[in-house]
Design a protein around this motif. Structure first.
Motif, PDB file in Angstrom:
ATOM      1  N   LEU A   1     -70.959  39.859 -25.168  1.00 60.31           N
ATOM      2  CA  LEU A   1     -71.702  41.092 -25.399  1.00 60.31           C
ATOM      3  C   LEU A   1     -72.969  41.141 -24.546  1.00 60.31           C
ATOM      4  O   LEU A   1     -73.276  42.159 -23.925  1.00 60.31           O
ATOM      5  CB  LEU A   1     -72.073  41.247 -26.870  1.00 60.31           C
ATOM      6  CG  LEU A   1     -72.665  42.636 -27.141  1.00 60.31           C
ATOM      7  CD1 LEU A   1     -71.988  43.316 -28.303  1.00 60.31           C
ATOM      8  CD2 LEU A   1     -74.163  42.572 -27.372  1.00 60.31           C
ATOM      9  N   GLU A   2     -73.702  40.039 -24.498  1.00 59.34           N
ATOM     10  CA  GLU A   2     -74.986  40.042 -23.792  1.00 59.34           C
ATOM     11  C   GLU A   2     -74.824  40.215 -22.285  1.00 59.34           C
ATOM     12  O   GLU A   2     -75.696  40.779 -21.626  1.00 59.34           O
ATOM     13  CB  GLU A   2     -75.744  38.743 -24.082  1.00 59.34           C
ATOM     14  CG  GLU A   2     -76.270  38.624 -25.501  1.00 59.34           C
ATOM     15  CD  GLU A   2     -77.485  39.502 -25.753  1.00 59.34           C
ATOM     16  OE1 GLU A   2     -77.977  40.135 -24.803  1.00 59.34           O
ATOM     17  OE2 GLU A   2     -77.939  39.557 -26.910  1.00 59.34           O
ATOM     18  N   THR A   3     -73.721  39.723 -21.728  1.00 55.74           N
ATOM     19  CA  THR A   3     -73.562  39.745 -20.269  1.00 55.74           C
ATOM     20  C   THR A   3     -72.315  40.492 -19.818  1.00 55.74           C
ATOM     21  O   THR A   3     -71.934  40.395 -18.657  1.00 55.74           O
ATOM     22  CB  THR A   3     -73.494  38.307 -19.713  1.00 55.74           C
ATOM     23  OG1 THR A   3     -72.208  37.739 -20.031  1.00 55.74           O
ATOM     24  CG2 THR A   3     -74.596  37.424 -20.282  1.00 55.74           C
TER      25      THR A   3
ATOM     26  N   ALA B   1     -69.181  48.052 -34.208  1.00 58.57           N
ATOM     27  CA  ALA B   1     -69.277  48.409 -32.789  1.00 58.57           C
ATOM     28  C   ALA B   1     -69.524  47.173 -31.926  1.00 58.57           C
ATOM     29  O   ALA B   1     -68.972  47.051 -30.823  1.00 58.57           O
ATOM     30  CB  ALA B   1     -70.398  49.429 -32.584  1.00 58.57           C
ATOM     31  N   LEU B   2     -70.353  46.255 -32.417  1.00 55.66           N
ATOM     32  CA  LEU B   2     -70.592  45.011 -31.682  1.00 55.66           C
ATOM     33  C   LEU B   2     -69.300  44.208 -31.553  1.00 55.66           C
ATOM     34  O   LEU B   2     -68.981  43.683 -30.478  1.00 55.66           O
ATOM     35  CB  LEU B   2     -71.660  44.177 -32.390  1.00 55.66           C
ATOM     36  CG  LEU B   2     -73.077  44.754 -32.415  1.00 55.66           C
ATOM     37  CD1 LEU B   2     -73.985  43.882 -33.274  1.00 55.66           C
ATOM     38  CD2 LEU B   2     -73.646  44.887 -31.011  1.00 55.66           C
ATOM     39  N   ASP B   3     -68.559  44.124 -32.644  1.00 57.66           N
ATOM     40  CA  ASP B   3     -67.291  43.390 -32.625  1.00 57.66           C
ATOM     41  C   ASP B   3     -66.312  44.010 -31.632  1.00 57.66           C
ATOM     42  O   ASP B   3     -65.628  43.301 -30.881  1.00 57.66           O
ATOM     43  CB  ASP B   3     -66.671  43.388 -34.027  1.00 57.66           C
ATOM     44  CG  ASP B   3     -66.524  41.984 -34.590  1.00 57.66           C
ATOM     45  OD1 ASP B   3     -66.489  41.022 -33.797  1.00 57.66           O
ATOM     46  OD2 ASP B   3     -66.455  41.840 -35.817  1.00 57.66           O
ATOM     47  N   GLU B   4     -66.236  45.336 -31.630  1.00 54.66           N
ATOM     48  CA  GLU B   4     -65.297  46.016 -30.736  1.00 54.66           C
ATOM     49  C   GLU B   4     -65.670  45.806 -29.270  1.00 54.66           C
ATOM     50  O   GLU B   4     -64.798  45.594 -28.421  1.00 54.66           O
ATOM     51  CB  GLU B   4     -65.256  47.507 -31.071  1.00 54.66           C
ATOM     52  CG  GLU B   4     -64.574  47.805 -32.402  1.00 54.66           C
ATOM     53  CD  GLU B   4     -64.684  49.264 -32.812  1.00 54.66           C
ATOM     54  OE1 GLU B   4     -65.501  49.989 -32.187  1.00 54.66           O
ATOM     55  OE2 GLU B   4     -63.973  49.675 -33.749  1.00 54.66           O
ATOM     56  N   ARG B   5     -66.967  45.849 -28.981  1.00 53.69           N
ATOM     57  CA  ARG B   5     -67.381  45.621 -27.595  1.00 53.69           C
ATOM     58  C   ARG B   5     -67.107  44.178 -27.187  1.00 53.69           C
ATOM     59  O   ARG B   5     -66.705  43.906 -26.055  1.00 53.69           O
ATOM     60  CB  ARG B   5     -68.865  45.958 -27.413  1.00 53.69           C
ATOM     61  CG  ARG B   5     -69.310  45.872 -25.967  1.00 53.69           C
ATOM     62  CD  ARG B   5     -70.680  46.462 -25.747  1.00 53.69           C
ATOM     63  NE  ARG B   5     -70.709  47.901 -25.955  1.00 53.69           N
ATOM     64  CZ  ARG B   5     -71.780  48.665 -25.725  1.00 53.69           C
ATOM     65  NH1 ARG B   5     -72.903  48.104 -25.283  1.00 53.69           N
ATOM     66  NH2 ARG B   5     -71.739  49.959 -25.934  1.00 53.69           N
TER      67      ARG B   5
ATOM     68  N   ASP C   1     -64.675  42.367 -28.354  1.00 54.73           N
ATOM     69  CA  ASP C   1     -63.224  42.279 -28.166  1.00 54.73           C
ATOM     70  C   ASP C   1     -62.829  42.683 -26.749  1.00 54.73           C
ATOM     71  O   ASP C   1     -61.906  42.106 -26.159  1.00 54.73           O
ATOM     72  CB  ASP C   1     -62.499  43.189 -29.164  1.00 54.73           C
ATOM     73  CG  ASP C   1     -62.530  42.648 -30.586  1.00 54.73           C
ATOM     74  OD1 ASP C   1     -62.789  41.437 -30.757  1.00 54.73           O
ATOM     75  OD2 ASP C   1     -62.310  43.442 -31.524  1.00 54.73           O
ATOM     76  N   THR C   2     -63.524  43.664 -26.204  1.00 52.32           N
ATOM     77  CA  THR C   2     -63.246  44.112 -24.841  1.00 52.32           C
ATOM     78  C   THR C   2     -63.780  43.125 -23.810  1.00 52.32           C
ATOM     79  O   THR C   2     -63.073  42.720 -22.879  1.00 52.32           O
ATOM     80  CB  THR C   2     -63.879  45.499 -24.602  1.00 52.32           C
ATOM     81  OG1 THR C   2     -63.295  46.444 -25.501  1.00 52.32           O
ATOM     82  CG2 THR C   2     -63.656  45.958 -23.166  1.00 52.32           C
ATOM     83  N   ASN C   3     -65.022  42.695 -23.999  1.00 49.78           N
ATOM     84  CA  ASN C   3     -65.686  41.886 -22.975  1.00 49.78           C
ATOM     85  C   ASN C   3     -65.188  40.444 -22.898  1.00 49.78           C
ATOM     86  O   ASN C   3     -65.341  39.801 -21.855  1.00 49.78           O
ATOM     87  CB  ASN C   3     -67.196  41.895 -23.208  1.00 49.78           C
ATOM     88  CG  ASN C   3     -67.823  43.249 -22.940  1.00 49.78           C
ATOM     89  OD1 ASN C   3     -67.166  44.152 -22.424  1.00 49.78           O
ATOM     90  ND2 ASN C   3     -69.081  43.411 -23.295  1.00 49.78           N
TER      91      ASN C   3
ATOM     92  N   GLY D   1     -65.735  35.862 -16.754  1.00 45.23           N
ATOM     93  CA  GLY D   1     -66.715  34.866 -17.168  1.00 45.23           C
ATOM     94  C   GLY D   1     -66.460  34.368 -18.575  1.00 45.23           C
ATOM     95  O   GLY D   1     -66.573  33.164 -18.856  1.00 45.23           O
ATOM     96  N   ALA D   2     -66.103  35.280 -19.475  1.00 38.78           N
ATOM     97  CA  ALA D   2     -65.839  34.899 -20.861  1.00 38.78           C
ATOM     98  C   ALA D   2     -64.554  34.090 -20.975  1.00 38.78           C
ATOM     99  O   ALA D   2     -64.470  33.136 -21.763  1.00 38.78           O
ATOM    100  CB  ALA D   2     -65.761  36.147 -21.737  1.00 38.78           C
ATOM    101  N   VAL D   3     -63.538  34.457 -20.195  1.00 43.59           N
ATOM    102  CA  VAL D   3     -62.280  33.698 -20.199  1.00 43.59           C
ATOM    103  C   VAL D   3     -62.533  32.263 -19.737  1.00 43.59           C
ATOM    104  O   VAL D   3     -62.064  31.294 -20.354  1.00 43.59           O
ATOM    105  CB  VAL D   3     -61.230  34.384 -19.303  1.00 43.59           C
ATOM    106  CG1 VAL D   3     -60.013  33.486 -19.115  1.00 43.59           C
ATOM    107  CG2 VAL D   3     -60.810  35.724 -19.905  1.00 43.59           C
ATOM    108  N   LEU D   4     -63.298  32.119 -18.655  1.00 39.24           N
ATOM    109  CA  LEU D   4     -63.631  30.782 -18.155  1.00 39.24           C
ATOM    110  C   LEU D   4     -64.441  29.999 -19.187  1.00 39.24           C
ATOM    111  O   LEU D   4     -64.189  28.806 -19.414  1.00 39.24           O
ATOM    112  CB  LEU D   4     -64.418  30.896 -16.849  1.00 39.24           C
ATOM    113  CG  LEU D   4     -64.946  29.579 -16.267  1.00 39.24           C
ATOM    114  CD1 LEU D   4     -63.803  28.624 -15.953  1.00 39.24           C
ATOM    115  CD2 LEU D   4     -65.794  29.845 -15.026  1.00 39.24           C
ATOM    116  N   PHE D   5     -65.393  30.661 -19.820  1.00 30.59           N
ATOM    117  CA  PHE D   5     -66.239  29.996 -20.813  1.00 30.59           C
ATOM    118  C   PHE D   5     -65.383  29.465 -21.966  1.00 30.59           C
ATOM    119  O   PHE D   5     -65.564  28.336 -22.438  1.00 30.59           O
ATOM    120  CB  PHE D   5     -67.283  30.986 -21.331  1.00 30.59           C
ATOM    121  CG  PHE D   5     -68.575  30.363 -21.780  1.00 30.59           C
ATOM    122  CD1 PHE D   5     -68.769  28.990 -21.802  1.00 30.59           C
ATOM    123  CD2 PHE D   5     -69.629  31.177 -22.191  1.00 30.59           C
ATOM    124  CE1 PHE D   5     -69.972  28.429 -22.214  1.00 30.59           C
ATOM    125  CE2 PHE D   5     -70.837  30.632 -22.608  1.00 30.59           C
ATOM    126  CZ  PHE D   5     -71.004  29.256 -22.623  1.00 30.59           C
TER     127      PHE D   5
END
Length: 410
Positions: free
Chosen positions: A186-188, A379-383, A385-387, A392-396
C-alpha cells in the motif's frame, strides 16, 4: 421550533447561516458591493454590471458555504477533544461521541462556464506573482545533509538484499510476511525501493517530493527522530557487537564508524523534548534531514523501519488487539496509532472518517474521504489486494519465504 438533537450541531448552524446568506446574497444582487475583498474586487472591476452581480452573488454564497464547513470541522474538533477526555477517564466511547456525516457539499449558485474560466485564469495569474514555495527535500538532499552534518554516507545495497535484511528483522521480532508485505504494497504501490520518497515514482524516478516519507514503510523525517530516540542505544550496541565480530579490518572499521555517527545523531535527537511536535520541528532542519538518511543504510534502515511497524503491533497488543492484519497496521500508520485502534472499535467502525483526520489531511487523502471507519479499512485491504501483485511486492513475498526457510534451519 423543536430541534432534533440527533442532528449535528454544524447542521443547525448551517440552517442559521443559510438564512443570513440569503439576505446578504439579495443585498449583493441589489447593488454593487464595495466590500468584495481583493483580489475578488480587482477581478470584479473588469466585469460588466451584469457579470459583476453574478460574480458577487457567487462569492457571497461561497463565503457562507465556507462558514458551514468551519461549523462542521469545529464540531469534529470539539468531539475529538471530548473523546480524549473520556479515554483519559477510562469511559466508554459511543456513537454520540462522533460528529455525524461528512463535510457539506457546495450547492449554491454557480458561475457560467466562461466566467468561471476567466476567474480561474485570474487566480492563476495572481498565484504566479507570489514567491514560489520552498520545494520539499528529496533523497539527494537527505544524503547531502547527512554528509555535511554528520559525515555520514549511507551504505547502499541491492534491493533484494535490503528486502532480505528487512524480512529477517521482521520475522525476528515477530511480524509476519502478510503484515509487512501488505503495508509495503500500500505504501509504495508494491514497487517501492529503499530510497523511495513520496511523490517520486520508484521506477521512473519522475515526480516531485510531496512529503519526507521514505522507504518501504514511508517514514517521515519526524518518525526517524522518534524511532532513533527509542531504539538508538540498541542500534549502537548492535553495531558495536557487529564490529567486534567482524572478520575483516575494513568491516570492523565500518561498523565502528556507523556506531560513532549514530551516537552523534542520537545526541541531536535527544537535544529536544521527546514530543512529536518537537521531533517534527527537528525533522525540518538540516540535522533532521541528515538523520533521516539512515533509512537508506543497508544495516540501520531495515532495523529502523521494522521497529516502527513493531511499535504499532505492540501498542495494539497492550490494547487487547493481539492479531493485526496488514490493513489494520496500515490504518494505524495512516491515521496515527491510537486513532487507528479507535477506528477498529464498533463505534469507530461506524463513525465517518472526518472524525479521525485533520481537515487538511482529509481533503488531501482521496482514500479516506466519504467513508466510515469500516469502509476505509475495506478500501485499504482492496488496494493491498491489487498492489501485492506488483513486482516489488511479489519479490518481497518470495524473499520472506526464503528467509523464513533459512531461519527454520538455523
Amino acid at each position: 421550533m423543536k430541534i432534533d438533537m440527533s442532528v449535528g450541531l454544524w447542521q443547525i448552524g448551517r440552517v442559521m447561516i443559510a438564512v443570513v446568506a440569503l439576505v446578504l446574497v439579495a443585498l449583493a444582487t441589489a447593488a454593487p458591493s464595495p466590500a468584495v475583498a481583493s483580489p475578488e474586487r480587482n477581478f470584479a472591476a473588469g466585469l460588466s454590471a451584469s457579470e459583476r452581480r453574478t460574480f458577487e452573488t457567487y462569492m457571497s454564497a461561497r463565503r457562507f458555504y465556507n462558514l458551514t464547513l468551519d461549523e462542521f470541522w469545529d464540531e469534529v474538533s470539539e468531539k475529538r477533544a471530548a473523546r480524549r477526555k473520556k479515554r483519559a477517564a477510562d469511559q466508554a466511547i459511543t456513537a454520540k461521541d462522533y460528529a455525524k456525516g461528512f463535510p457539506p457539499d457546495y450547492t449554491g449558485p454557480k458561475l457560467s462556464a466562461d466566467l468561471a474560466k476567466r476567474w480561474a485564469k485570474f487566480q492563476e495569474a495572481q498565484a504566479e506573482k507570489k514567491p514560489p514555495r520552498e520545494p520539499l527535500p528529496g533523497v539527494d538532499d537527505f544524503l547531502a545533509h547527512a554528509r555535511e552534518q554528520f559525515g555520514f554516507v549511507p551504505e547502499r545495497i541491492a534491493e533484494r538484499e535490503f528486502k532480505r535484511r528487512y524480512a529477517r528483522e521482521a520475522l525476528r521480532v515477530g511480524l509476519t510476511k502478510e503484515q509487512v508485505v501488505r503495508v509495503y504494497a500500500l505504501e509504495t504501490s508494491g514497487l517501492g525501493t529503499a530510497d523511495m520518497v513520496a511523490g517520486i515514482h520508484p521506477i521512473t524516478k519522475k515526480g516531485t517530493p510531496i512529503s519526507t516519507a521514505i522507504g518501504y514503510a514511508q517514514l517521515l523525517s519526524a518518525n526517524s527522530t522518534s524511532e532513533l530516540v527509542k531504539h538508538g542505544p540498541g542500534f549502537i550496541a548492535r553495531l558495536k557487537d557487529m564490529a567486534a565480530r567482524a572478520r575483516t579490518e575494513d568491516a570492523r572499521k565500518k561498523y565502528q564508524r556507523k556506531a560513532q555517527i549514530l551516537t552523534r545523531m542520537l545526541a541531536v535527537s535527544k537535544s529536544v523534548p521527546n514530543e512529536w511536535s518537537r521531533h517534527q520541528a527537528l525533522g525540518r532542519t538540516a540535522k533532521g534531514y541528515g538523520i533521516h538518511a539512515i533509512n537508506i543504510d543497508g544495516d540501520i534502515g531495515p532495523w529502523l523501519q521494522v521497529l516502527k511497524l513493531l511499535g504499532l503491533k505492540e501498542l495494539a497488543d497492550k490494547r487487547g488487539k493481539t492479531r493485526l492484519s496488514g490493513a489494520e497496521i496500515e490504518l494505524m500508520n495512516l491515521a496515527g496509532p491510537a486513532t487507528g485502534l479507535e477506528m477498529m472499535t464498533p463505534a469507530g467502525r461506524a463513525a465517518t472518517t472526518p472524525n479521525f483526520f485533520e481537515r487538511g489531511a482529509y481533503g488531501r487523502n482521496t482514500i479516506v474521504r466519504g467513508k466510515t471507519g469500516a469502509e476505509l479499512l475495506k478500501a485499504l485491504d482492496e488496494r493491498m489486494d491489487t498492489n501485492v501483485k506488483n513486482d516489488g511486492a511479489v519479490l518481497f513475498a518470495q524473499v520472506f519465504d526464503e528467509v523464513a526457510a533459512e531461519m527454520a534451519r538455523d
